[in-house]
Design an enzyme around this catalytic site. Sequence first.
Site, PDB file in Angstrom:
ATOM      1  CG  ASP B  53      -5.759   0.002 -13.637  1.00  0.00           C
ATOM      2  OD1 ASP B  53      -6.656  -0.666 -13.335  1.00  0.00           O
ATOM      3  OD2 ASP B  53      -5.646   1.115 -13.259  1.00  0.00           O
ATOM      4  CE1 TYR B 111      -1.037  -0.603  -5.694  1.00  0.00           C
ATOM      5  CE2 TYR B 111      -1.841   0.569  -3.835  1.00  0.00           C
ATOM      6  CZ  TYR B 111      -2.042  -0.352  -4.755  1.00  0.00           C
ATOM      7  OH  TYR B 111      -3.378  -0.896  -5.106  1.00  0.00           O
TER       8      TYR B 111
END
Lengths: 245, 245
Positions: B53, B111
């Site tokens: 994003d 992540y």
Amino acid sequence: MRNIKVTACYRGTKYHGFQRQNNAVTIQQIIEDNLSVILGGQKVVIQGCSRTDTGVHALEYCFSFQTEREIPLKGIERGLNSALPKDISILSCEEVDEDFHARFSCKGKEYIYKLHCSESPNPFMQDLAYHYRRKFNLALMQEECKAFIGTHDFKAFCSTGSDKDITVRTIYDFTVEQNGTEVIMRVSGDGFLYNMVRIMVGTLLWINEGKIPAGTLADIIESKDRGRAGKTALACGLYLNKVFY
Amino acid sequence: MRNIKVTACYRGTKYHGFQRQNNAVTIQQIIEDNLSVILGGQKVVIQGCSRTDTGVHALEYCFSFQTEREIPLKGIERGLNSALPKDISILSCEEVDEDFHARFSCKGKEYIYKLHCSESPNPFMQDLAYHYRRKFNLALMQEECKAFIGTHDFKAFCSTGSDKDITVRTIYDFTVEQNGTEVIMRVSGDGFLYNMVRIMVGTLLWINEGKIPAGTLADIIESKDRGRAGKTALACGLYLNKVFY
């Protein structure tokens, strides 16, 4: 009159150093302008612990100022943190004796210099470390840097244009550490001449590159000749790390 | 036809995510445009391992592309690093089997999510961590996050607007560490839904703040109800950290 000591940190990239100048944005000016508003319009001059150059950072920077305003310390801290740009942060405020002065009371300082040692640039260390693409000989640097420790005349490690008559300083310690691609050089002392840390780092790097022979640092110090030391290392790798009182 | 796998890292602040879009600057577009020049004008489409994003970073991102050009791998790496903006860096290039595809060959990802936990902002983590001013209960977070581990239907942790029909994913591990003011949440799994990590983090933070009762994460997963999970945490704290093949 209250005397207030403030500990701050800042990313120096966008500023022409700490000290107020005409026609250039400095950290001192930004802090004084915002502090003045918080103090209800009182014109305030802050005393910084040190000058720092354009692009140099501080992880711990102390300044002091005087006021008769009875604003709580936490109010000053929070007010400044709300008002200041995000690259300047106030860590704490405390009330100190009236004879405390951020610069004259300072007993010593510690700087760190960061290198990013890799062929590839590090997007997260842009303007925050010197991108050094050559092979870094850690063992050699750890040995060579010891020559700086002690009390010496550091005239060879002072940029011309300095107004300091006395160029003798005491270096308490100088260390070099490596963690992956990050190298940290750490130097503490009772005081530092203009560009002194950056010239020390630049000289070590010239030794690393074979441009200055290993084992000659003591001679270079002794020579008091700026021409024999290395290049002034880039400002972006330098951080004022601690201030001793 | 050569098939080339490239490992990169980037600071996502200035980009509208990885994937090419009309009318917005993305990392894919910047890389493709520069790679095309290096490949002598060949129009090239790179296959990324994942979408990211706007504002999300990557410490390790893989993409692949095909070419008939006989440029050495080191030449592609150096050429890209010279040409790319400083917030995108190429770490390595390697030749891989023709059936390798950065996205479809991916077996899993890790992540990390960074929080700066302090009242004072950190000038060096601006856009690189979520500035979290509340008290952070490390022991509670370390306990609660365990509910994510395993194979579950994570529909409650997926933003609406996702095109994924199958919302079952396996989380290999989820850990929370604190070092001074820095908190790192680390999660690895076989795949992630749209905004899944940011919703996981946001939900943990709501538990930290008492907005969601401790001990109810398993129920929230079970409910498959996005409305019961927490807020999507800010993009700036999220980093794609590893890609497994």
